[in-house]
Design a protein around this motif. Structure first.
Motif, PDB file in Angstrom:
ATOM      1  N   GLY A 193       0.799  -0.776  -0.185  1.00 40.91           N
ATOM      2  CA  GLY A 193      -0.391   0.058  -0.222  1.00 40.91           C
ATOM      3  C   GLY A 193       0.649   1.269  -0.291  1.00 40.91           C
ATOM      4  O   GLY A 193       2.405   1.281  -0.033  1.00 40.91           O
ATOM      5  N   LYS A 194       0.074   2.238   0.268  1.00 38.22           N
ATOM      6  CA  LYS A 194       0.768   3.886  -0.450  1.00 38.22           C
ATOM      7  C   LYS A 194       1.178   3.734   0.827  1.00 38.22           C
ATOM      8  O   LYS A 194       2.788   4.976   1.488  1.00 38.22           O
ATOM      9  CB  LYS A 194      -0.536   4.223  -0.325  1.00 38.22           C
ATOM     10  N   GLU A 195       0.945   3.414   1.780  1.00 35.78           N
ATOM     11  CA  GLU A 195       2.537   3.907   3.328  1.00 35.78           C
ATOM     12  C   GLU A 195       3.638   3.440   3.541  1.00 35.78           C
ATOM     13  O   GLU A 195       4.753   2.883   4.294  1.00 35.78           O
ATOM     14  CB  GLU A 195       1.932   3.895   4.414  1.00 35.78           C
ATOM     15  N   ILE A 196       4.203   2.355   2.300  1.00 36.00           N
ATOM     16  CA  ILE A 196       4.950   0.920   2.383  1.00 36.00           C
ATOM     17  C   ILE A 196       6.345   1.885   2.496  1.00 36.00           C
ATOM     18  O   ILE A 196       7.405   1.324   2.990  1.00 36.00           O
ATOM     19  CB  ILE A 196       5.475   0.677   0.913  1.00 36.00           C
ATOM     20  N   ILE A 204       6.891  -8.931   5.312  1.00 37.93           N
ATOM     21  CA  ILE A 204       7.504  -9.005   3.907  1.00 37.93           C
ATOM     22  C   ILE A 204       7.510  -8.151   3.346  1.00 37.93           C
ATOM     23  O   ILE A 204       5.843  -7.199   3.179  1.00 37.93           O
ATOM     24  CB  ILE A 204       6.839 -10.431   3.101  1.00 37.93           C
ATOM     25  N   ALA A 205       7.797  -6.972   1.804  1.00 36.93           N
ATOM     26  CA  ALA A 205       7.327  -6.012   1.312  1.00 36.93           C
ATOM     27  C   ALA A 205       7.051  -6.200  -0.031  1.00 36.93           C
ATOM     28  O   ALA A 205       7.480  -7.950  -0.609  1.00 36.93           O
ATOM     29  CB  ALA A 205       8.903  -5.267   1.531  1.00 36.93           C
ATOM     30  N   CYS A 206       5.929  -5.842   0.076  1.00 36.53           N
ATOM     31  CA  CYS A 206       5.554  -5.483  -1.516  1.00 36.53           C
ATOM     32  C   CYS A 206       6.335  -5.081  -2.443  1.00 36.53           C
ATOM     33  O   CYS A 206       5.565  -4.012  -2.598  1.00 36.53           O
ATOM     34  CB  CYS A 206       3.581  -6.113  -1.650  1.00 36.53           C
ATOM     35  N   GLY A 207       7.005  -5.980  -3.505  1.00 41.16           N
ATOM     36  CA  GLY A 207       7.413  -4.989  -4.785  1.00 41.16           C
ATOM     37  C   GLY A 207       6.319  -4.277  -5.827  1.00 41.16           C
ATOM     38  O   GLY A 207       7.329  -3.231  -6.004  1.00 41.16           O
ATOM     39  N   PHE A 208       5.464  -4.707  -5.420  1.00 42.28           N
ATOM     40  CA  PHE A 208       4.286  -4.433  -6.700  1.00 42.28           C
ATOM     41  C   PHE A 208       3.967  -2.693  -5.818  1.00 42.28           C
ATOM     42  O   PHE A 208       4.283  -1.061  -6.735  1.00 42.28           O
ATOM     43  CB  PHE A 208       3.047  -4.134  -6.918  1.00 42.28           C
ATOM     44  N   SER A 209       3.616  -2.545  -4.782  1.00 42.34           N
ATOM     45  CA  SER A 209       3.697  -1.187  -4.262  1.00 42.34           C
ATOM     46  C   SER A 209       5.324  -0.449  -4.114  1.00 42.34           C
ATOM     47  O   SER A 209       5.249   0.364  -3.530  1.00 42.34           O
ATOM     48  CB  SER A 209       3.473  -1.624  -2.613  1.00 42.34           C
ATOM     49  N   LEU A 210       6.152  -0.915  -3.744  1.00 41.50           N
ATOM     50  CA  LEU A 210       7.708  -0.283  -3.358  1.00 41.50           C
ATOM     51  C   LEU A 210       7.844   0.408  -4.935  1.00 41.50           C
ATOM     52  O   LEU A 210       7.971   1.264  -4.766  1.00 41.50           O
ATOM     53  CB  LEU A 210       9.079  -1.225  -3.441  1.00 41.50           C
ATOM     54  N   ASN A 211       7.195  -0.362  -6.557  1.00 40.51           N
ATOM     55  CA  ASN A 211       7.248   0.146  -7.632  1.00 40.51           C
ATOM     56  C   ASN A 211       6.078   1.283  -7.947  1.00 40.51           C
ATOM     57  O   ASN A 211       6.935   2.690  -8.041  1.00 40.51           O
ATOM     58  CB  ASN A 211       6.566  -0.991  -8.587  1.00 40.51           C
ATOM     59  N   LYS A 212       5.519   1.143  -7.448  1.00 43.16           N
ATOM     60  CA  LYS A 212       4.406   2.472  -7.628  1.00 43.16           C
ATOM     61  C   LYS A 212       4.434   3.434  -6.307  1.00 43.16           C
ATOM     62  O   LYS A 212       4.296   4.534  -6.748  1.00 43.16           O
ATOM     63  CB  LYS A 212       3.217   1.200  -7.510  1.00 43.16           C
ATOM     64  N   PHE A 213       4.783   3.079  -5.445  1.00 45.38           N
ATOM     65  CA  PHE A 213       4.719   4.608  -4.343  1.00 45.38           C
ATOM     66  C   PHE A 213       6.734   4.881  -4.543  1.00 45.38           C
ATOM     67  O   PHE A 213       6.655   5.800  -4.123  1.00 45.38           O
ATOM     68  CB  PHE A 213       4.654   3.648  -3.519  1.00 45.38           C
ATOM     69  N   LYS A 214       6.882   4.172  -5.743  1.00 42.75           N
ATOM     70  CA  LYS A 214       8.702   4.898  -6.225  1.00 42.75           C
ATOM     71  C   LYS A 214       9.867   4.497  -4.491  1.00 42.75           C
ATOM     72  O   LYS A 214       9.990   6.198  -4.003  1.00 42.75           O
ATOM     73  CB  LYS A 214       9.143   6.048  -6.471  1.00 42.75           C
ATOM     74  N   VAL A 215       9.425   3.523  -4.184  1.00 42.12           N
ATOM     75  CA  VAL A 215      11.147   3.150  -3.149  1.00 42.12           C
ATOM     76  C   VAL A 215      11.816   2.446  -3.085  1.00 42.12           C
ATOM     77  O   VAL A 215      11.607   1.752  -3.875  1.00 42.12           O
ATOM     78  CB  VAL A 215       9.548   2.331  -1.527  1.00 42.12           C
ATOM     79  N   ASP A 216      12.949   3.067  -3.082  1.00 39.88           N
ATOM     80  CA  ASP A 216      14.431   2.409  -2.846  1.00 39.88           C
ATOM     81  C   ASP A 216      14.009   1.597  -2.642  1.00 39.88           C
ATOM     82  O   ASP A 216      14.382   0.968  -1.124  1.00 39.88           O
ATOM     83  CB  ASP A 216      15.279   3.589  -2.616  1.00 39.88           C
ATOM     84  N   ARG A 217      14.548   0.370  -3.245  1.00 38.78           N
ATOM     85  CA  ARG A 217      14.652  -1.322  -2.572  1.00 38.78           C
ATOM     86  C   ARG A 217      15.960  -0.994  -1.840  1.00 38.78           C
ATOM     87  O   ARG A 217      15.695  -2.104  -0.979  1.00 38.78           O
ATOM     88  CB  ARG A 217      14.677  -2.432  -4.273  1.00 38.78           C
ATOM     89  N   ALA A 218      16.814  -0.554  -2.416  1.00 43.21           N
ATOM     90  CA  ALA A 218      18.246  -1.007  -1.299  1.00 43.21           C
ATOM     91  C   ALA A 218      18.352  -0.437  -0.525  1.00 43.21           C
ATOM     92  O   ALA A 218      18.402  -0.431   0.783  1.00 43.21           O
ATOM     93  CB  ALA A 218      19.058   0.043  -2.323  1.00 43.21           C
ATOM     94  N   ALA A 219      16.971   0.767   0.238  1.00 38.80           N
ATOM     95  CA  ALA A 219      16.600   1.368   1.458  1.00 38.80           C
ATOM     96  C   ALA A 219      15.869   0.127   2.536  1.00 38.80           C
ATOM     97  O   ALA A 219      15.704   0.574   3.281  1.00 38.80           O
ATOM     98  CB  ALA A 219      15.860   2.819   1.162  1.00 38.80           C
ATOM     99  N   ILE A 267      11.176  -9.410   0.108  1.00 38.20           N
ATOM    100  CA  ILE A 267      10.724  -8.812  -0.791  1.00 38.20           C
ATOM    101  C   ILE A 267       9.933 -10.191  -1.988  1.00 38.20           C
ATOM    102  O   ILE A 267      10.747 -10.476  -2.903  1.00 38.20           O
ATOM    103  CB  ILE A 267      11.536  -7.986  -1.802  1.00 38.20           C
ATOM    104  N   VAL A 268       8.841  -9.742  -1.614  1.00 39.67           N
ATOM    105  CA  VAL A 268       7.648 -10.224  -2.953  1.00 39.67           C
ATOM    106  C   VAL A 268       6.844  -9.655  -4.223  1.00 39.67           C
ATOM    107  O   VAL A 268       6.452  -8.056  -3.690  1.00 39.67           O
ATOM    108  CB  VAL A 268       6.909 -11.407  -2.687  1.00 39.67           C
ATOM    109  N   GLU A 269       7.152 -10.537  -5.664  1.00 29.90           N
ATOM    110  CA  GLU A 269       7.018  -9.214  -5.906  1.00 29.90           C
ATOM    111  C   GLU A 269       4.907  -9.005  -6.296  1.00 29.90           C
ATOM    112  O   GLU A 269       5.147  -7.290  -6.425  1.00 29.90           O
ATOM    113  CB  GLU A 269       7.606  -9.693  -8.076  1.00 29.90           C
TER     114      GLU A 269
END
Length: 147
Positions: free
Chosen positions: A77-80, A104-119, A126-128
């Motif tokens: 979600g948006k607060e990822i 676990i972090a949702c990779g789709f949410s990370l992408n959508k809300f532009k969260v750096d996976r390295a952080a 992380i699951v896609e």
């Protein structure tokens, strides 16, 4: 139409074989879902909800005893982005580790809300697609809730 004894035996054997095959397929499917452990998955959109989720995991672990299995929490979600703030997430990651709970972090949410996976904390997998992962676990017999 007259059926002789040989045909009757063939029909009975065929019916018996069919019933045996169907019984074995159902048994295999039941074994895939019931592995003597109770597994849980929680989908959440807010980091503060990890507190009551981990309290529930602790209570279920005590209640289930040896039957307690896997417990996964999927954050989406948006607060990822909150998962990248150590002051917001570290205490929950430490407690989850003590309990054997995987966050676990949702990779789709990370992408959508532009969260750096390295952080994303190294302790978090992380699951896609968190929703797909949740549904796949439900198909395996996990007890699921979404908050």
């Amino acid at each position: 139409m007259i059926i002789n004894m040989s045909q009757t035996k063939s029909i009975l054997y065929g019916a018996f074989f069919l019933m045996l095959t169907l019984f074995n397929v159902n048994t295999i499917q039941a074994q895939e879902k019931n592995n003597d452990k109770i597994n849980y998955v929680v989908l959440t959109k807010k980091i503060p909800q990890l507190q009551p989720i981990l309290l529930a995991a602790e209570a279920l672990k005590a209640e289930d005893g040896a039957a307690f299995g896997d417990f996964q929490v999927i954050v989406c979600g948006k607060e990822i982005g909150d998962i990248t703030a150590p002051e917001k997430v570290t205490k929950f990651l430490n407690r989850a580790d003590e309990l054997g709970v995987q966050i676990i972090a949702c990779g789709f949410s990370l992408n959508k809300f532009k969260v750096d996976r390295a952080a994303v904390p190294k302790d978090m997998k992380i699951v896609e697609n968190g929703i797909l992962h949740n549904l796949q676990l439900q198909k395996k017999g996990y007890i699921s809730i979404t908050l």
